[in-house]
Scaffold this motif. Structure first.
Motif, short mmCIF file in Angstrom:
data_model
loop_
_atom_site.label_atom_id
_atom_site.label_comp_id
_atom_site.label_asym_id
_atom_site.label_seq_id
_atom_site.Cartn_x
_atom_site.Cartn_y
_atom_site.Cartn_z
N ARG A 53 0.83 -1.20 0.00
CA ARG A 53 0.00 0.00 0.00
C ARG A 53 0.87 1.26 0.00
NH1 ARG A 53 -1.96 4.37 3.95
NH2 ARG A 53 -2.95 5.59 2.32
N ARG A 54 1.90 1.26 0.80
CA ARG A 54 2.75 2.45 0.90
C ARG A 54 3.58 2.65 -0.36
NH1 ARG A 54 4.50 2.61 7.36
NH2 ARG A 54 2.33 2.70 8.10
N TYR A 55 3.96 1.54 -1.01
CA TYR A 55 4.67 1.67 -2.29
C TYR A 55 3.75 2.36 -3.31
CZ TYR A 55 6.29 0.58 -6.94
OH TYR A 55 6.67 0.69 -8.26
N PHE A 56 2.53 1.86 -3.43
CA PHE A 56 1.62 2.44 -4.42
C PHE A 56 1.26 3.88 -4.07
CE2 PHE A 56 0.55 -2.15 -5.12
CZ PHE A 56 1.06 -2.22 -6.41
N HIS A 57 1.17 4.18 -2.78
CA HIS A 57 0.87 5.56 -2.38
C HIS A 57 1.99 6.50 -2.79
CE1 HIS A 57 -1.45 8.47 -0.03
NE2 HIS A 57 -0.28 9.05 0.18
N ALA A 58 3.22 6.04 -2.66
CA ALA A 58 4.36 6.88 -3.02
C ALA A 58 4.60 6.95 -4.52
CB ALA A 58 5.62 6.36 -2.33
N ASN A 59 3.97 6.04 -5.27
CA ASN A 59 4.19 5.97 -6.72
C ASN A 59 2.86 5.94 -7.48
OD1 ASN A 59 7.32 5.33 -6.99
ND2 ASN A 59 6.53 4.11 -5.27
N PRO A 60 2.03 6.97 -7.31
CA PRO A 60 0.71 6.97 -7.95
C PRO A 60 0.81 7.31 -9.44
CG PRO A 60 1.08 9.05 -6.84
CD PRO A 60 2.28 8.20 -6.54
N GLU A 61 -0.20 6.83 -10.18
CA GLU A 61 -0.27 7.12 -11.61
C GLU A 61 -1.72 7.45 -11.99
OE1 GLU A 61 2.96 4.45 -13.85
OE2 GLU A 61 1.65 3.27 -12.55
N LEU A 62 -1.86 8.39 -12.91
CA LEU A 62 -3.18 8.84 -13.33
C LEU A 62 -3.89 7.80 -14.21
CD1 LEU A 62 -2.36 12.57 -14.21
CD2 LEU A 62 -3.52 11.72 -12.16
N SER A 63 -5.18 8.01 -14.42
CA SER A 63 -6.01 7.10 -15.20
C SER A 63 -5.43 6.86 -16.60
CB SER A 63 -7.42 7.68 -15.34
OG SER A 63 -8.01 7.85 -14.08
N ASN A 64 -5.42 5.61 -17.00
CA ASN A 64 -4.88 5.14 -18.29
C ASN A 64 -3.37 5.32 -18.40
OD1 ASN A 64 -7.37 4.30 -19.11
ND2 ASN A 64 -7.60 5.74 -20.79
N LYS A 65 -2.71 5.64 -17.29
CA LYS A 65 -1.25 5.76 -17.27
C LYS A 65 -0.63 4.85 -16.20
CE LYS A 65 -0.92 10.61 -18.80
NZ LYS A 65 -0.36 11.95 -18.45
N GLU A 66 -1.36 3.89 -15.72
CA GLU A 66 -0.92 3.09 -14.58
C GLU A 66 0.02 1.96 -15.00
OE1 GLU A 66 -4.01 3.26 -15.76
OE2 GLU A 66 -5.50 3.77 -14.25
N PHE A 67 1.06 2.28 -15.76
CA PHE A 67 1.93 1.26 -16.34
C PHE A 67 2.83 0.59 -15.30
CE2 PHE A 67 0.95 4.19 -19.86
CZ PHE A 67 0.39 3.28 -20.75
N LYS A 68 3.47 1.38 -14.43
CA LYS A 68 4.33 0.80 -13.39
C LYS A 68 3.49 0.06 -12.35
CE LYS A 68 8.02 4.24 -13.88
NZ LYS A 68 8.76 5.35 -13.21
N THR A 69 2.35 0.62 -12.03
CA THR A 69 1.43 -0.03 -11.09
C THR A 69 1.03 -1.40 -11.62
OG1 THR A 69 0.58 2.12 -10.38
CG2 THR A 69 -0.79 0.20 -9.92
#
Length: 426
Positions: A39-55
């Protein structure tokens, strides 16, 4: 005496059945720290809609490490994992949304987001200001736990990690609609679906749910107002589109206050953006209003859309201008299947405790999980994410939005048991 012994045995058996499998419960408790780290990794590395490539890449790597059949690139950045149990049965889907918002975080956290990106041509901070980071981590935890217990699964669990829940950028497709269009509910065909949403105003350990409509249908509207430009010192020489816009906004609110039967269901009209003009002393030629309509009743929805379209045009004409409207449906009503919800409540009370599952009233927020529920029966519920005792929680979609990580484990328990109970009791 024999009857008494039988009764006691029955009570013991029922109590035993009303508990999570001990080995599954142990695995969930063991994985808690890992879920929080995700959860904390994703919180620190957010991505906008249709750009969630690293996620998406991180999610896919995790599912592959569990030995699942994994599909990527669904609806641009969506990820799906398929876990087949050792025994045949139905197919249940569990869904988490994965996108963040164009919000600059104001919290002072060690995992605070410092990410920036361009949104609609403007540089902005990016933040998981709605809790989708927790949804991802919870579902990754469920995937890891259930993958260790395939012998207890009668059927198949499909893990859906959905992009663009907040809505794809203008001119693009995305979200649940596009996932469905690209076959996410097929191969294997899904029989039922569950989803959750963390809530910053609900205490940790608490779950809220209701049958039937739980969240509103959402429309996005644009009003283009045409006037006639002139010098600010001589407004009589032009037609002021800003004045017309103000009158239109005022008129829209009378549709809610004077034409909508709010006893039957709530409804909301909000104008969130107005664009017009360049200088203090220039009456511009045009203005644009952008906003949202929220409804929980289909007849009210149709009436409000019809009246807004008529009113914008009529008001503009009355002041010598012209107004046209564009509509885009964002979501339909998030509708919890009544029979499935009744069974889900029993499961949720088992994992959270009888007194920790509460009935709730419908809210005017929207969810594109609703599109999945149009195709298959589904249940959507709210999970507590507020530190108990907090009297001033920050709302979703704000820079100060905050979630207590201690609430995540209950989410893992809830989704895990909902999947098992649906498959094994069907």
């Amino acid at each position: 005496m024999k009857n008494i012994l039988y009764f006691l045995l029955l009570v013991i058996t029922c109590n035993t059945q009303a508990q999570m499998d001990a080995s599954i419960l142990k695995d969930i408790e063991t994985i808690e720290d890992k879920v929080i780290d995700w959860r904390r990794y994703f919180h620190a590395n957010p991505e906008l809609s249709n750009k969630e490539f690293k996620t998406a890449a991180k999610i896919a790597d995790h599912l592959k490490s569990l030995g699942m059949e994994v599909q990527t690139g669904i609806a641009i950045t969506g990820v799906v994992g398929v876990l087949k149990g050792d025994n045949p049965g139905k197919v249940v889907a569990l869904r988490a949304d994965i996108d963040a918002l164009p919000v600059t975080e104001r919290n002072d956290l060690p995992y605070k987001s410092t990410v920036t990106d361009t949104f609609l041509g403007t540089e902005s901070g990016v933040m998981h200001a709605c809790g989708h980071d927790t949804h991802i981590a919870i579902l990754m935890g469920v995937a890891e736990v259930l993958s260790k217990h395939k012998d207890k699964i009668n059927g198949t669990v499909k893990f859906i990690f959905q992009p663009a829940e907040e809505g794809p950028p203008p001119g693009e497709e995305g979200g649940a609609k596009l996932m469905i269009k690209e076959g996410v509910l097929e191969n294997p065909k899904v029989d039922a679906i569950y989803g959750l949403h963390i809530n910053s105003g609900t205490p940790v350990g608490t779950i809220k749910v209701k049958p039937e409509g739980i969240m509103a249908a959402v429309e996005r509207f644009e009003v283009h107002v045409e006037g006639k430009g002139s010098h600010g010192s001589a407004p009589w020489a032009g037609v002021d589109p800003i004045l017309i816009s103000a009158k239109i906004i005022d008129g829209f609110q009378t549709i809610i206050s004077r034409e909508s039967n709010l006893i039957d269901a709530p409804a909301v009209i909000t104008v969130g953006k107005i664009t017009s003009g360049t200088r203090f002393n220039v009456i511009p030629e045009s203005a644009e209003l952008i906003g949202t309509v929220r409804t929980l009743d289909s007849n009210m929805r149709e009436h409000i859309i019809k009246r807004m379209t008529e009113m914008a045009s009529d008001i503009a004409e009355a002041y010598g201008g012209k107004a046209t409207m564009k509509w885009r449906n964002q979501t339909v009503v998030t509708y919890n299947d009544p029979a499935l919800t009744t069974k889900a409540v029993n499961t949720l009370k088992m994992v959270a405790g009888e007194n920790n599952v509460e009935d709730m009233k419908a809210i005017t927020g929207g969810e594109d999980f609703s599109y999945f529920q149009e195709k298959v029966p589904g249940v959507y519920f709210f999970l507590g994410g507020m530190t108990p005792g907090n009297t001033n929680p920050y709302p979703h979609h704000t820079p100060d939005f905050l979630i207590d990580d201690s609430g995540l484990t209950l989410g893992v328990k809830a989704l895990s048991q909902l999947a098992l109970d649906y498959l094994n009791k069907s």
